[in-house]
Design an enzyme around this catalytic site. Structure first.
Site, PDB file in Angstrom:
ATOM      1  N   CYS A  20     -19.354  -9.623  15.013  1.00 11.12           N
ATOM      2  CA  CYS A  20     -18.318 -10.111  14.091  1.00 11.12           C
ATOM      3  C   CYS A  20     -16.998 -10.116  14.859  1.00 11.12           C
ATOM      4  CB  CYS A  20     -18.265  -9.248  12.833  1.00 11.12           C
ATOM      5  SG  CYS A  20     -17.937  -7.492  13.128  1.00 11.12           S
ATOM      6  N   ARG A  26     -18.582  -5.739   9.527  1.00 11.35           N
ATOM      7  CA  ARG A  26     -19.849  -6.450   9.302  1.00 11.35           C
ATOM      8  C   ARG A  26     -20.927  -6.148  10.345  1.00 11.35           C
ATOM      9  NH1 ARG A  26     -17.037 -12.129   9.150  1.00 11.35           N
ATOM     10  NH2 ARG A  26     -15.715 -10.940  10.582  1.00 11.35           N
ATOM     11  N   ASP A 138     -15.581 -12.077   5.966  1.00 10.98           N
ATOM     12  CA  ASP A 138     -14.803 -10.942   6.461  1.00 10.98           C
ATOM     13  C   ASP A 138     -14.269 -10.119   5.274  1.00 10.98           C
ATOM     14  OD1 ASP A 138     -12.990  -9.251   7.621  1.00 10.98           O
ATOM     15  OD2 ASP A 138     -11.966 -10.809   8.783  1.00 10.98           O
TER      16      ASP A 138
HETATM   17  P1  4NP Z   1     -15.163  -7.198  11.045  1.00  7.16           P
HETATM   18  O1  4NP Z   1     -13.833  -7.041  10.145  1.00  7.16           O
HETATM   19  O2  4NP Z   1     -14.949  -8.433  11.903  1.00  7.16           O
HETATM   20  O3  4NP Z   1     -16.242  -7.400  10.040  1.00  7.16           O
HETATM   21  O4  4NP Z   1     -15.270  -5.937  11.861  1.00  7.16           O
HETATM   22  C1  4NP Z   1     -12.547  -7.053  10.681  1.00  7.16           C
HETATM   23  C2  4NP Z   1     -12.077  -5.936  11.335  1.00  7.16           C
HETATM   24  C3  4NP Z   1     -10.781  -5.937  11.848  1.00  7.16           C
HETATM   25  C4  4NP Z   1      -9.983  -7.049  11.690  1.00  7.16           C
HETATM   26  C5  4NP Z   1     -10.462  -8.170  11.045  1.00  7.16           C
HETATM   27  C6  4NP Z   1     -11.748  -8.173  10.545  1.00  7.16           C
HETATM   28  N1  4NP Z   1      -8.645  -7.046  12.203  1.00  7.16           N
HETATM   29  O5  4NP Z   1      -7.925  -8.021  11.956  1.00  7.16           O
HETATM   30  O6  4NP Z   1      -8.253  -6.085  12.855  1.00  7.16           O
END
Ligand code: 4NP
Length: 168
Positions: A20, A26, A138
């Protein structure tokens, strides 16, 4: 069935990398759910499962507290430490599973060759109970329902992926 999963059906050990953006919500949840599934079914020796992010800003961190709490309620303990995708991942893994279109496009750009590009697939393509989703959204800026939706989609897709790789 996708060509890449068909080509893996008879492989002795299959390595899967879930990807992800941040590798704190995720993809570590997908890793934990898939690991739990193969462990429960006595298939641990046939799979190597890991996760990574296209963005390295959370490297070294445990999964987001919200994700860990929601996952724990369903019996999944998430202990992966975030890491960015590296070039070697495209050689080391058989299957690279992207959570959304942005991850998918980034991974295909990062791949050093077309063999690596061919390993990149979309997580939602393995969902059977949620056929109207084309991505695992997300949850980072969402509330509790966003995290629950992610877990619903991941459980569905992990089941679908395992069945596909087992020829079911
Ligand atoms: P992930 O969620 O891609 O599912 O791990 C996120 C984690 C951090 C961020 C965005 C989405 N961020 O902008 O830091």
């Amino acid at each position: 069935m996708q060509n890449i999963t068909r080509s893996l059906k008879n492989k002795e050990k299959i390595s899967i990398l879930f990807v992800c953006l941040g590798n704190i919500c995720r993809s570590p949840a997908a890793q934990g759910i898939m690991q739990h599934l193969v462990d429960t079914e006595g298939l641990s020796g046939q799979f190597a499962i890991d996760s990574a992010g296209t963005y390295g800003g959370h490297a070294g961190e445990l999964p987001d507290k919200r994700m860990r709490v929601h996952a724990a309620r369903r019996g999944y303990s998430l202990e992966h430490r975030s890491r960015p995708v590296s070039e070697s991942d495209f050689y080391d893994f058989d299957l690279i599973v992207a959570m959304d279109d942005s991850n998918y496009d980034t991974l295909r750009c990062l791949s050093p060759d077309t063999d690596g590009q061919d390993k990149v697939v979309r997580m939602a393509s393995f969902c059977r109970m949620h056929p109207y989703y084309d991505a695992v959204p997300d949850p980072y800026y969402e509330g509790a329902s966003g995290f629950e939706l992610v877990l619903d989609l991941l459980e569905d897709a992990c089941r679908g992926l395992l069945d596909e790789l087992s020829g079911k």
